[in-house]
Design an enzyme around this catalytic site. Sequence first.
Site, PDB file in Angstrom:
ATOM      1  N   ILE A 260       0.814  -1.221   0.000  1.00  0.00           N
ATOM      2  CA  ILE A 260       0.000   0.000   0.000  1.00  0.00           C
ATOM      3  C   ILE A 260       0.836   1.254   0.000  1.00  0.00           C
ATOM      4  CG2 ILE A 260      -1.976  -1.095   1.112  1.00  0.00           C
ATOM      5  CD1 ILE A 260      -1.022   0.017   3.766  1.00  0.00           C
ATOM      6  N   SER A 266      11.328   2.039   3.902  1.00  0.00           N
ATOM      7  CA  SER A 266      10.477   0.902   4.239  1.00  0.00           C
ATOM      8  C   SER A 266       9.419   0.694   3.165  1.00  0.00           C
ATOM      9  CB  SER A 266       9.795   1.120   5.599  1.00  0.00           C
ATOM     10  OG  SER A 266       8.966   2.273   5.542  1.00  0.00           O
ATOM     11  N   ASP A 406      10.588  14.648  11.951  1.00  0.00           N
ATOM     12  CA  ASP A 406      10.268  14.620  10.515  1.00  0.00           C
ATOM     13  C   ASP A 406       8.780  14.899  10.317  1.00  0.00           C
ATOM     14  OD1 ASP A 406      10.685  14.406   7.811  1.00  0.00           O
ATOM     15  OD2 ASP A 406      10.528  12.227   7.760  1.00  0.00           O
TER      16      ASP A 406
END
Length: 517
Positions: A260, A266, A406
């Site tokens: 997805i 990652s 972040d």
Amino acid sequence: MDSVGVTAAAPPDAGPGPAWQSKCPWGAPNTTSISCSLADVMSEQLAKELQLEEENAAFPEVVAVAEGPFITGENIDTSSDLMLAQMLQMEFDREYDAQLRREEKKINGDSKVSISFENYRKVHPYDSDSSEDEVDWQDTRHDPYRADKPTTTPRRGFIGKGKDITTKHDEVVCGRKNTARMENFAPEFQVGDGIGMDLKLSNQVFNALKQHAYSEERRSARLHEKKEHSTAEKAVDPKTRLLLYKMVNAGMLETITGCISTGKESVVFHAYGGKSATEDKVIPPECAIKVFKTTLNEFKNRDKYIKDDYRFKDRFSKLNPRKIIRMWAEKEMHNLTRMQNAGIPCPQVVILKKHVLVMSFIGKDQIPAPKLKDVTLSSEDMKKAYSQTLNMMQQLYKECNLVHADLSEYNMLWHDGKVWLIDVSQSVEPTHPHGLEFLFRDCRNVAQFFQKGGVAEALNERQLFNAVSGLNITADNEVDFQAEIEALEKMNEDHVQNHGKKLSTFSSDGDPPIYDE
């Protein structure tokens, strides 16, 4: 038995007549009387002779069976059964080959395309049609495609005498030795074919080729290792795939549907949750599997988030970069647990296996919640999202003792009318040597996004930094503001090094000791 005669009728008074009468087509032919008995007609020998005559007439050029001395008492000892068996087998092979030749002749005929039964012949050493000049390389010990071995030099290191002496350092001898030694290179290294060529490679050329062959072999091994032991775009390596299989077989996950989301660090997969082995742990119906990429290229510039973090500083190893990846996943698990305990909307941690983190899925029916940058909100929803973001930043700093590091519209999701924080693997504590710098960068990203979104109540980055951190930095411009932030970080680092660290009172998620001033 009476003879049965078959006689052609002839005129009784036939005498010499004109020539045209003998050639008349209507005249009766002159035939001789052939008489035979009924026993001769029924004889099998006569039938065989007639069949042989027909075969000879049909195949006049058939190769005859090779005739030679068979069993004679003059030149062969027939007292041995083995010798008799060999002679009989030889004769049978010759007859079999002759039969194959007849079949070839019968099938081929006058056709331009012919077939051959040579592969089915009984080749005998005494019955070979090949000439003496032809050489079958399969039957010879010498292989023309293998280079001759160079002549070896005696142990004393030289051969010959006087002016004809040749040492082991001779240019020609060394050149031929180097050519022969190229066969020891890896099979992937193409050295060419030098049949019939007296090749001589100098030591310089041979050493260069040898070094190149070794480097190519090592490069091939590195590429193979990278392919087998690293995750690629939207793919997993065999070890990661085995971890996922174990989760499915254990019943923790029902099925894995697909990818997805992908990022630099990652790959996220969607899965349906199963049943937990323990009753106290509930697995959500839909899960998100975050697989941290095992390629080290993406983590070369990310080690500063771990090596200066007091929770993982002692475990950080610069010599083993692959441990950084597992620590990166472990760090996100601990940060999410802190946020969940503080009540901040974030994914719920299910389980961590090495570099695979299973969390609750933010979305519905395999459709992930949209990022804040991709969703179109009304002015009221935008104000609501800003208020929630400000409260979450304050909770994250004061209650969780964390800085996102972040935070932007790319790492915030909009789901069920709320803002959800994700991707906290790089989050650090405020005591980090660069913790306040990361907080100021987060404040700048958040302030710019909501100001562009039309939120009039949105604070600028300096006001937002003071509101989140509780500090009161009164600088008129951004340069002086950042200079004061760096000064505070320097003071904090000196204080930690000189006076040690005090244990924090909130560490309920099983983390390593957390320190603050």
